[in-house]
Design a protein around this motif. Structure first.
Motif, PDB file in Angstrom:
ATOM      1  N   ASP A 122      -8.561  -8.206   3.237  1.00 20.35           N
ATOM      2  CA  ASP A 122      -7.878  -9.299   3.926  1.00 20.35           C
ATOM      3  C   ASP A 122      -8.656  -9.826   5.131  1.00 20.35           C
ATOM      4  OD1 ASP A 122      -5.946  -8.809   2.051  1.00 20.35           O
ATOM      5  OD2 ASP A 122      -4.584  -7.765   3.430  1.00 20.35           O
ATOM      6  N   VAL A 123      -9.873  -9.333   5.346  1.00 19.69           N
ATOM      7  CA  VAL A 123     -10.725  -9.761   6.465  1.00 19.69           C
ATOM      8  C   VAL A 123      -9.969  -9.671   7.787  1.00 19.69           C
ATOM      9  CG1 VAL A 123     -12.611 -11.356   6.972  1.00 19.69           C
ATOM     10  CG2 VAL A 123     -11.425 -11.534   4.806  1.00 19.69           C
ATOM     11  N   GLU A 153     -22.316   9.734   3.922  1.00 23.03           N
ATOM     12  CA  GLU A 153     -21.289  10.775   3.876  1.00 23.03           C
ATOM     13  C   GLU A 153     -19.983  10.208   3.359  1.00 23.03           C
ATOM     14  OE1 GLU A 153     -20.912  12.214   7.823  1.00 23.03           O
ATOM     15  OE2 GLU A 153     -22.692  13.503   7.673  1.00 23.03           O
ATOM     16  N   VAL A 154     -19.226  11.049   2.668  1.00 25.66           N
ATOM     17  CA  VAL A 154     -17.899  10.622   2.227  1.00 25.66           C
ATOM     18  C   VAL A 154     -16.995  10.537   3.457  1.00 25.66           C
ATOM     19  CG1 VAL A 154     -15.879  11.248   0.843  1.00 25.66           C
ATOM     20  CG2 VAL A 154     -18.181  11.598  -0.084  1.00 25.66           C
ATOM     21  N   GLY A 155     -16.300   9.423   3.614  1.00 27.43           N
ATOM     22  CA  GLY A 155     -15.469   9.248   4.805  1.00 27.43           C
ATOM     23  C   GLY A 155     -14.346   8.264   4.566  1.00 27.43           C
ATOM     24  N   LEU A 156     -13.695   7.844   5.661  1.00 28.90           N
ATOM     25  CA  LEU A 156     -12.541   6.954   5.540  1.00 28.90           C
ATOM     26  C   LEU A 156     -12.946   5.505   5.768  1.00 28.90           C
ATOM     27  CD1 LEU A 156      -9.855   9.022   7.481  1.00 28.90           C
ATOM     28  CD2 LEU A 156     -10.069   8.719   4.997  1.00 28.90           C
ATOM     29  N   PHE A 157     -12.372   4.612   4.992  1.00 28.94           N
ATOM     30  CA  PHE A 157     -12.636   3.178   5.159  1.00 28.94           C
ATOM     31  C   PHE A 157     -11.375   2.436   4.764  1.00 28.94           C
ATOM     32  CE2 PHE A 157     -14.300  -0.984   3.827  1.00 28.94           C
ATOM     33  CZ  PHE A 157     -15.108  -1.300   4.907  1.00 28.94           C
ATOM     34  N   ASP A 158     -11.008   1.407   5.512  1.00 25.53           N
ATOM     35  CA  ASP A 158      -9.777   0.674   5.237  1.00 25.53           C
ATOM     36  C   ASP A 158     -10.087  -0.504   4.302  1.00 25.53           C
ATOM     37  OD1 ASP A 158      -7.462  -0.772   5.192  1.00 25.53           O
ATOM     38  OD2 ASP A 158      -7.085  -0.623   7.359  1.00 25.53           O
ATOM     39  N   TRP A 159      -9.870  -0.290   3.011  1.00 24.72           N
ATOM     40  CA  TRP A 159     -10.199  -1.332   2.024  1.00 24.72           C
ATOM     41  C   TRP A 159      -9.203  -2.488   2.055  1.00 24.72           C
ATOM     42  CZ3 TRP A 159     -14.786  -1.983  -0.107  1.00 24.72           C
ATOM     43  CH2 TRP A 159     -15.654  -0.881  -0.128  1.00 24.72           C
ATOM     44  N   VAL A 206     -21.504  -0.487   9.400  1.00 26.86           N
ATOM     45  CA  VAL A 206     -21.225   0.539   8.389  1.00 26.86           C
ATOM     46  C   VAL A 206     -21.256  -0.080   6.994  1.00 26.86           C
ATOM     47  CG1 VAL A 206     -19.520   2.180   7.500  1.00 26.86           C
ATOM     48  CG2 VAL A 206     -19.764   1.843   9.971  1.00 26.86           C
ATOM     49  N   THR A 207     -21.997   0.544   6.089  1.00 27.28           N
ATOM     50  CA  THR A 207     -21.959   0.139   4.689  1.00 27.28           C
ATOM     51  C   THR A 207     -21.011   1.097   3.969  1.00 27.28           C
ATOM     52  OG1 THR A 207     -24.235  -0.623   4.860  1.00 27.28           O
ATOM     53  CG2 THR A 207     -23.376  -0.288   2.637  1.00 27.28           C
ATOM     54  N   ALA A 208     -20.083   0.526   3.176  1.00 24.64           N
ATOM     55  CA  ALA A 208     -19.065   1.351   2.508  1.00 24.64           C
ATOM     56  C   ALA A 208     -19.129   1.133   1.002  1.00 24.64           C
ATOM     57  CB  ALA A 208     -17.676   0.983   3.030  1.00 24.64           C
ATOM     58  N   ALA A 262      -7.819 -15.785  -6.245  1.00 31.09           N
ATOM     59  CA  ALA A 262      -8.002 -14.846  -5.137  1.00 31.09           C
ATOM     60  C   ALA A 262      -8.429 -13.472  -5.643  1.00 31.09           C
ATOM     61  CB  ALA A 262      -6.697 -14.734  -4.349  1.00 31.09           C
ATOM     62  N   SER A 263      -9.648 -13.069  -5.307  1.00 30.00           N
ATOM     63  CA  SER A 263     -10.232 -11.838  -5.838  1.00 30.00           C
ATOM     64  C   SER A 263     -10.861 -11.052  -4.696  1.00 30.00           C
ATOM     65  CB  SER A 263     -11.303 -12.163  -6.874  1.00 30.00           C
ATOM     66  OG  SER A 263     -10.880 -13.219  -7.721  1.00 30.00           O
ATOM     67  N   GLY A 264     -10.544  -9.768  -4.623  1.00 29.94           N
ATOM     68  CA  GLY A 264     -10.996  -8.939  -3.521  1.00 29.94           C
ATOM     69  C   GLY A 264     -12.235  -8.113  -3.836  1.00 29.94           C
ATOM     70  N   PRO A 265     -12.429  -7.004  -3.086  1.00 33.82           N
ATOM     71  CA  PRO A 265     -13.661  -6.208  -3.207  1.00 33.82           C
ATOM     72  C   PRO A 265     -13.969  -5.750  -4.635  1.00 33.82           C
ATOM     73  CG  PRO A 265     -12.397  -5.508  -1.300  1.00 33.82           C
ATOM     74  CD  PRO A 265     -11.542  -6.501  -2.019  1.00 33.82           C
ATOM     75  N   ARG A 266     -12.937  -5.480  -5.450  1.00 36.00           N
ATOM     76  CA  ARG A 266     -13.180  -4.944  -6.791  1.00 36.00           C
ATOM     77  C   ARG A 266     -13.744  -5.990  -7.755  1.00 36.00           C
ATOM     78  NH1 ARG A 266      -8.496  -3.056  -7.644  1.00 36.00           N
ATOM     79  NH2 ARG A 266      -8.739  -1.252  -6.304  1.00 36.00           N
ATOM     80  N   ARG A 267     -13.892  -7.212  -7.300  1.00 37.36           N
ATOM     81  CA  ARG A 267     -14.445  -8.275  -8.137  1.00 37.36           C
ATOM     82  C   ARG A 267     -15.786  -7.875  -8.762  1.00 37.36           C
ATOM     83  NH1 ARG A 267     -16.656 -11.126 -11.050  1.00 37.36           N
ATOM     84  NH2 ARG A 267     -16.726 -13.389 -11.195  1.00 37.36           N
ATOM     85  N   ILE A 268     -16.596  -7.103  -8.004  1.00 40.75           N
ATOM     86  CA  ILE A 268     -17.931  -6.741  -8.522  1.00 40.75           C
ATOM     87  C   ILE A 268     -17.851  -5.768  -9.691  1.00 40.75           C
ATOM     88  CG2 ILE A 268     -19.319  -7.197  -6.470  1.00 40.75           C
ATOM     89  CD1 ILE A 268     -19.018  -4.186  -5.788  1.00 40.75           C
ATOM     90  N   GLN A 269     -16.748  -5.066  -9.835  1.00 43.31           N
ATOM     91  CA  GLN A 269     -16.641  -4.104 -10.938  1.00 43.31           C
ATOM     92  C   GLN A 269     -15.650  -4.574 -12.008  1.00 43.31           C
ATOM     93  OE1 GLN A 269     -13.887  -1.187 -10.811  1.00 43.31           O
ATOM     94  NE2 GLN A 269     -15.055   0.458 -11.771  1.00 43.31           N
ATOM     95  N   ALA A 270     -14.480  -5.036 -11.589  1.00 43.05           N
ATOM     96  CA  ALA A 270     -13.409  -5.345 -12.544  1.00 43.05           C
ATOM     97  C   ALA A 270     -13.266  -6.842 -12.794  1.00 43.05           C
ATOM     98  CB  ALA A 270     -12.092  -4.770 -12.029  1.00 43.05           C
TER      99      ALA A 270
END
Lengths: 352, 476
Positions: free
Chosen positions: A248-249, A237-243, A211-213, A105-113
């Motif tokens: 968890d989709v 723009e720098v803003g808020l996003f719920d990672w 929205v692209t984050a 189980a791997s989340g959004p950070r999979r592309i970097q870490a």
């Protein structure tokens, strides 16, 4: 059955006559299975934690939350951001670290870490003959013998019952910033590719609901610098996003229908999503710079014909859960499984 | 070190075997002249040599498949070879084996910057992969010291690391897919431009399997955007313990440099004499490198030097220019060559938990006294990957054997403190018999069962990785 030691588990499997369904917290129900429930909750506890060596060793039944809170106290974390399927699948229970590993189980950070399999540095498991096996260890560089650690990650309990897992860790970042770009899905892959080709070390690239984050993490000054540079590069723009919601989709939680998790070449993301829509899919959440698609579709919708390269897993719904593999790969995989579990005792109905 | 006795029946059939190889490959791709095969008698573990029966140099995946199929049907063992830079004897032939070299497979097949990957033929050198993408601002991260010469095929076989893997990982973390030929001659494709496997992670299994499961002919590699800049700092200490404590504190503070390199006094002196890099004469030297924009570099180095100063360094030198950075790295990069100027040496690469560093260094010093052989230590301190260099005299009878015994004791010490025999060089023949000290019978048996699946007749690089007594029944 709930063995409380590796040795007890080994004897249980060695003397077994009928299959087992292996259960960690029961919160990641991917694919069908049959057999007597075999719970790993009796194999719980953190065995070793060395913050200065960035390593942690835990028994497989250890609750994920216990690990994450210990790491947080020490400003460290598991690098791969494991997702929680409870909201999406409507499961209850306590997610375990063994379940995380068994499903890779791997989340959004999979592309970097990297994925779970990239942070996993050692395993102990009991195979289908009841033998206690170790592979890898507790050091982050190790090429001693074959890498069965990777093979066990994502094997859904079909090659062995995990008893202990070791990880390399990362420092938790001092700061996080997200750059938001309002745009259609069709152009998002190009935006995300541009961000990934920048030197700003992007640790999350998602597109959901117009929205692209893009996320950057690290030391305070560095994050402020890279957030600003990325916003200017992409016209956002720098803003808020719920990672956490992204990981968890949550967008699909409580909504009717099948949920698919699809891995493709990132630039194919939007076109694949469009093709899947034509087959009946209703909604999409993009992650991994376009390379991961979470799709919501009416029950029973057949989506795989639109996936020409890559693979699709049915995370919620009835049907063929795992992507059928090309014949030579399927033959090798079946032969490996036969070696690890010759009596077909471990999660026999799962994976192919 | 023992190698299995060559199969006399195969040796007797040499002419017939070579004729068959010439049927499936162009004439120039088959070498059997004893003067020419001598060039393939060893790799970088040059203490052991044995010319092969013949050498084949296929120029495509299809030729590789044809030659493997031919050898399979004749029952002839095959030893795959990248550039021959293995320090563990991974490409050491036996007299009855055919060397399959990938040196003619050097093409770039596809570069895709949008999706950040490059597909190359596996004989291409590590550094030339970066060379193919750097003008577009990208690089391939794994950087073994031999990167100018070593082939991607060998990197995949040994799961090679490098100085910068603290941040970027090793080969397995940067490999997206392979095209591979099995010993039976079947061409299979694993992975690709997408992430992770649909089923079992066979890619992870292939990487690091030391050429025993298949011959990789093409690889799809992840490429990364180059950072804006990088800068090292050099810190000298008057004790190994203090240097080790400094590394632990830096990691504990949440800073993750891209590299933390450690050298002890014998290596510092040799490197200084050889390169005049300006190294201070201290007990332990750290080279710590960070990446990013100017401001980011300053922010990270600020934290690192603040921590280092708490440990009373004898010397602390932050690079102020590209020239100074190159100078700081020059001595480290030349360390092995510098030691080689003094003596013959054997280089080990056991990994230890970084918390066990002082204890392990003390143990190595004691072994050095016991055996009467000098040791220098260079290593990747962030990840605990040691590189003790044992000095010996190849012309002195018995010295090599003494050095091997001492090496074995050092590696056993690494295992005892919770580490492993090899962090990035591989087992090959060098550490094969020591596998019993790290693994039990069942641990080895299940690994060998994996080879049974890919190569049931055990013809591909059969005398490597597993102790000969453990693999005997399978090798027939």
């Amino acid at each position: 059955m709930t063995p409380t030691s590796e040795a007890e588990l080994g004897e249980m499997i060695a003397s077994a006559k009928a299959p087992f369904e292996i259960i960690g917290g029961g919160t990641r129900q991917i694919g069908s299975t049959e057999g007597a429930p075999l719970h790993t909750s009796g194999l719980s506890g953190i065995r070793l934690y060395e913050p200065e060596a960035l390593t942690l060793v835990a028994q497989a039944g250890t609750p994920l939350a216990e690990i994450e809170s210990l790491l947080a106290e020490n400003n460290q974390r598991l690098p791969f951001e494991p997702y929680d399927l409870r909201a999406l699948q409507g499961t209850t229970g306590t997610p375990t670290i063994g379940g995380v590993v068994a499903t890779n189980a791997s989340g959004p950070r999979r592309i970097q870490a990297g994925a779970c399999r990239d942070s996993l540095i050692g395993v102990r498991f009991v195979d289908g003959l009841g033998r206690i096996i170790k592979n890898g260890g507790r050091v982050m560089k190790n090429v001693t013998g074959y890498d069965l650690v990777k093979l066990l990650a994502g094997s859904h309990g079909t090659l062995g019952v995990l008893t202990e897992v070791s990880f390399k860790l990362l420092p938790a970042p001092q700061a996080t910033a997200t750059v938001l770009v309002q745009e259609a899905a069709a152009t998002s892959a190009a935006t995300m590719a541009k961000a990934m080709a920048s030197p700003y070390d992007v640790s999350g690239a998602a597109h959901v609901g117009g929205v692209t984050a893009l996320r950057v993490e690290g030391l305070e000054g560095s994050v402020a610098y890279r957030g600003k540079a990325l916003a200017s590069l992409l016209g956002g723009e720098v803003g808020l996003f719920d990672w956490v919601a992204q990981r968890d989709v949550q967008a699909f939680a409580g909504r009717e229908g099948d949920v698919w998790r699809i891995s493709v070449k990132p630039s194919d993301g939007p076109t694949t999503a469009e093709a899947l829509r034509k087959l009946g899919a209703q909604d999409v959440v993009f992650d991994w710079a376009g390379g991961l698609l979470w799709m919501l579709a009416p029950k029973g919708t057949i989506l795989r014909p639109a996936i020409t390269a890559g693979h699709a897993t049915l995370i919620r719904g009835e049907g063929q859960t795992f992507q059928p593999e090309p014949a030579p790969i399927a033959t090798l995989s079946a032969a490996l499984r036969q070696k690890f579990d010759p009596r077909a005792l471990l999660n026999p109905k799962r994976m192919g | 070190m023992q190698m299995p006795k060559p199969n006399a029946e195969i040796l007797a059939r040499k002419a017939e075997i070579v004729a068959r190889l010439r049927q499936v490959l162009p004439a120039s791709a088959v070498i059997d002249d004893p003067f020419e095969t001598k060039a393939y008698e060893c790799d970088a573990l040059s203490a052991y040599r044995c010319p092969p029966l013949a050498v084949v140099l296929p120029a495509s995946t299809e030729e590789t498949a044809a030659v493997l199929q031919a050898c399979h049907s004749m029952g002839v063992p095959v030893v795959p070879r990248g550039s021959g830079t293995s320090l563990a004897g991974g490409a050491l032939p036996t007299e009855d084996s055919v060397i399959l070299g990938v040196a003619r497979l050097t093409q770039v097949l596809e570069t895709d910057y949008k999706n950040r990957f490059i597909t190359v033929q596996a004989g291409r050198t590590n550094l030339s992969v970066t060379g193919a993408v750097e003008t577009n601002g990208f690089f391939y991260a794994p950087d073994p010291s031999s990167q100018l010469a070593c082939a991607i095929a060998g990197n995949i076989a040994m799961n090679s690391g490098g100085a910068h893997c603290l941040k970027y990982g090793v080969t397995t973390n940067n490999l997206l897919g392979v095209k591979m030929v099995t010993m039976g001659g079947e061409i299979i494709e694993i992975g690709g431009a997408h992430l992770d496997a649909a089923g079992y992670d066979l890619l992870g299994l292939i990487c690091g399997s030391e050429g025993q499961l298949g011959v990789v002919t093409e690889a799809t590699l992840r490429i990364l955007a180059k950072p804006e800049g990088a800068r090292p700092v050099l810190i000298g200490f008057d004790s190994n313990e203090v240097a080790g404590a400094c590394v632990a504190d830096i990691i504990r503070a949440g800073v993750l440099p891209v590299a933390i390199e450690f050298m002890d006094r014998p290596v510092i002196r040799a490197a200084e004499k050889f390169t005049h890099a300006g190294y201070p004469d201290v007990e332990a030297l750290l080279i710590i490198e960070v990446e990013g924009s100017e401001a980011e570099i300053a922010e990270q180095l600020g934290k690192i030097t603040k921590i280092a100063r708490r440990h009373n360094p004898v010397e602390l030198r932050e690079s102020q220019s590209a020239e100074e950075s190159a100078n700081i790295w020059k001595g480290r990069k030349a360390a092995f060559g510098a030691m080689g100027q003094i003596n013959d040496y054997m280089c080990l690469d056991g990994t230890i938990p970084v918390s066990k560093l002082p204890e392990t260094l003390r143990g190595i010093t004691a072994l050095s006294k016991q055996y009467g052989l000098d040791v220098g230590n260079v290593f990747h301190a962030g990840d605990g990957n040691m590189h003790p260099l044992i000095l010996y005299d190849a012309n002195k009878p018995g010295d090599l054997e003494k050095c091997e015994d001492m090496g074995a004791d050092i590696l056993k010490l690494c295992v005892e403190v919770g580490g492993c025999l090899t962090g990035e060089h591989g087992v090959g023949v060098e550490k094969r018999e020591l596998m019993h000290s790290q693994f039990g019978t069942d641990d080895l048996d299940i690994q060998m069962a994996v080879k049974d699946v890919f190569d049931p007749k055990w013809l591909l690089n059969p005398a490597k990785v597993f102790p000969l007594d453990a693999s005997e029944g399978r090798r027939q």
